[in-house]
Design a protein around this motif. Structure first.
Motif, PDB file in Angstrom:
ATOM      1  N   MET A  54       0.831  -1.207   0.000  1.00 34.67           N
ATOM      2  CA  MET A  54       0.000   0.000   0.000  1.00 34.67           C
ATOM      3  C   MET A  54       0.866   1.258   0.000  1.00 34.67           C
ATOM      4  O   MET A  54       1.813   1.378   0.775  1.00 34.67           O
ATOM      5  CB  MET A  54      -0.880  -0.011   1.252  1.00 34.67           C
ATOM      6  N   VAL A  55       0.545   2.200  -0.897  1.00 32.53           N
ATOM      7  CA  VAL A  55       1.263   3.474  -0.925  1.00 32.53           C
ATOM      8  C   VAL A  55       0.272   4.624  -0.960  1.00 32.53           C
ATOM      9  O   VAL A  55      -0.898   4.469  -1.339  1.00 32.53           O
ATOM     10  CB  VAL A  55       2.202   3.585  -2.154  1.00 32.53           C
ATOM     11  N   SER A  56       0.758   5.790  -0.567  1.00 27.34           N
ATOM     12  CA  SER A  56       0.004   7.035  -0.688  1.00 27.34           C
ATOM     13  C   SER A  56       0.576   7.823  -1.862  1.00 27.34           C
ATOM     14  O   SER A  56       1.780   8.094  -1.910  1.00 27.34           O
ATOM     15  CB  SER A  56       0.115   7.863   0.598  1.00 27.34           C
ATOM     16  N   VAL A  57      -0.289   8.158  -2.820  1.00 31.14           N
ATOM     17  CA  VAL A  57       0.108   8.994  -3.951  1.00 31.14           C
ATOM     18  C   VAL A  57      -0.217  10.437  -3.588  1.00 31.14           C
ATOM     19  O   VAL A  57      -1.375  10.758  -3.281  1.00 31.14           O
ATOM     20  CB  VAL A  57      -0.625   8.575  -5.240  1.00 31.14           C
ATOM     21  N   CYS A  69      -4.487   9.954  -3.679  1.00 32.70           N
ATOM     22  CA  CYS A  69      -5.031   8.637  -3.966  1.00 32.70           C
ATOM     23  C   CYS A  69      -4.163   7.557  -3.330  1.00 32.70           C
ATOM     24  O   CYS A  69      -3.030   7.825  -2.899  1.00 32.70           O
ATOM     25  CB  CYS A  69      -5.075   8.384  -5.483  1.00 32.70           C
ATOM     26  N   GLY A  70      -4.695   6.352  -3.298  1.00 34.35           N
ATOM     27  CA  GLY A  70      -3.909   5.202  -2.915  1.00 34.35           C
ATOM     28  C   GLY A  70      -3.298   4.558  -4.139  1.00 34.35           C
ATOM     29  O   GLY A  70      -3.547   4.954  -5.276  1.00 34.35           O
ATOM     30  N   GLY A  71      -2.491   3.541  -3.907  1.00 28.22           N
ATOM     31  CA  GLY A  71      -1.869   2.794  -4.984  1.00 28.22           C
ATOM     32  C   GLY A  71      -1.218   1.545  -4.430  1.00 28.22           C
ATOM     33  O   GLY A  71      -1.133   1.361  -3.208  1.00 28.22           O
ATOM     34  N   SER A  72      -0.759   0.676  -5.324  1.00 27.68           N
ATOM     35  CA  SER A  72      -0.123  -0.576  -4.913  1.00 27.68           C
ATOM     36  C   SER A  72       1.206  -0.747  -5.638  1.00 27.68           C
ATOM     37  O   SER A  72       1.281  -0.591  -6.864  1.00 27.68           O
ATOM     38  CB  SER A  72      -1.012  -1.773  -5.261  1.00 27.68           C
ATOM     39  N   LEU A  73       2.234  -1.082  -4.892  1.00 25.93           N
ATOM     40  CA  LEU A  73       3.518  -1.402  -5.509  1.00 25.93           C
ATOM     41  C   LEU A  73       3.385  -2.717  -6.276  1.00 25.93           C
ATOM     42  O   LEU A  73       2.990  -3.738  -5.718  1.00 25.93           O
ATOM     43  CB  LEU A  73       4.597  -1.562  -4.443  1.00 25.93           C
TER      44      LEU A  73
END
Length: 293
Positions: A54-57, A69-73
């Motif tokens: 989980m990452v924070s954009v 937004c969120g995102g995924s590595l």
């Protein structure tokens, strides 16, 4: 959206397999240590390292840093997210990604900051219908994988979702449609996959769900659901035979939050498997397809 502190970029010591700074494995949760994942419908604070892909954009402004937004590595240099997050994007170098974080305003050794090298939006994304709502973010340099930072597993189209078990969503979005602010602590909650034909029916999303979408939530509402600020984040489901999680969806859109017959709609990663691999420049999908073990 929250204005955030600029976090210190610090390193990680090892990966789940003990190999320094590599991203060979995917879909595993080294920090879980066998802990039971919350099975309650409503969101709760996630523990550090609970969802390591989980990452924070974020976007950097003169007044501070904002979670968008969120995102995924999905690789050491790549984040999978939603195209609609960047409809009005300008000045790519002002965007960044925060990996390994649970609390967005806390400096911790496991947190890594990377700036965006390029945005890759799907060529046929439609901002009205939300067709092809998928995008890749290339980072300026790779993340270092470790207990708090892992890449997600991308299932190929042959994986039947019926072979997966529990499904979860995570993000820093608002906890309700009426909430004035988003939480700084990552939220997690369990959701149920909902048949697309049902989800698209009368009294539900009424034809708005595309063949490349997945629906997840609670038919009667009132349970866990994505909301404002969760866009681009992961929908993951556990492999029925192992501890591995598969990234089956990217949070795309919804009507309200946690409403009856209005489950969240996600972009199916299986539908865009070839597109994702091609844009990442991967000749062989060997490490991102479904395990045969």
């Amino acid at each position: 959206m929250n204005v955030l502190l600029i976090l210190v970029l610090l390193g990680l010591s090892r990966t789940a397999t003990g190999t320094p700074d590599t991203c060979e494995s995917c879909g595993l949760r080294p920090m879980a240590d066998g802990r039971e994942i919350s099975r309650v419908a409503r969101s709760r604070d996630a523990q550090p390292g609970a969802w390591p892909w989980m990452v924070s954009v974020q976007q950097v402004w003169s007044t501070g840093i904002v979670h968008v937004c969120g995102g995924s590595l999905v690789g050491p240099r790549w984040v999978l997210t939603a195209a609609h997050c960047f409809v009005d994007a300008r000045n790519v170098p002002t965007w960044r990604v925060l990996a390994g974080a649970t609390h967005l305003a806390h400096d911790r050794p496991e947190v890594q900051v990377r700036f965006v090298k390029q945005l890759v939006l799907h060529e046929d994304y439609d901002n009205v219908s939300q067709k092809n709502d998928v995008a890749l973010v290339e980072l300026d340099h790779p993340v270092r994988c470790g207990p708090h930072v892992q890449r997600a597993c991308l299932p190929d189209p042959s994986l039947p979702l019926s072979a997966t078990a529990n499904c979860y969503v995570s993000g820093w979005g608002t906890t309700s449609a009426k909430a004035a602010a988003s939480p700084l602590v990552l939220q997690e909650f369990q959701v149920h996959l909902i048949d697309s034909h049902t989800c698209n029916g009368s009294g539900w999303h009424r034809g708005g769900v595309h063949p490349h979408n997945v629906c997840a939530g609670y038919p009667r509402g009132g349970g866990g659901d994505t909301c404002r600020g969760d866009s681009g984040g992961p929908l993951v489901c556990q492999d029925g035979r192992s501890d591995r999680f598969w990234l089956v969806g990217v949070s795309s859109w919804g009507r309200g939050c946690a409403r009856a017959h209005r489950p969240g709609v996600y972009t199916s990663t299986q539908s865009f498997h070839h597109w994702i691999l091609a844009k990442m420049g991967l000749d062989s999908p060997g490490t991102t397809t479904r395990s045969t073990a």
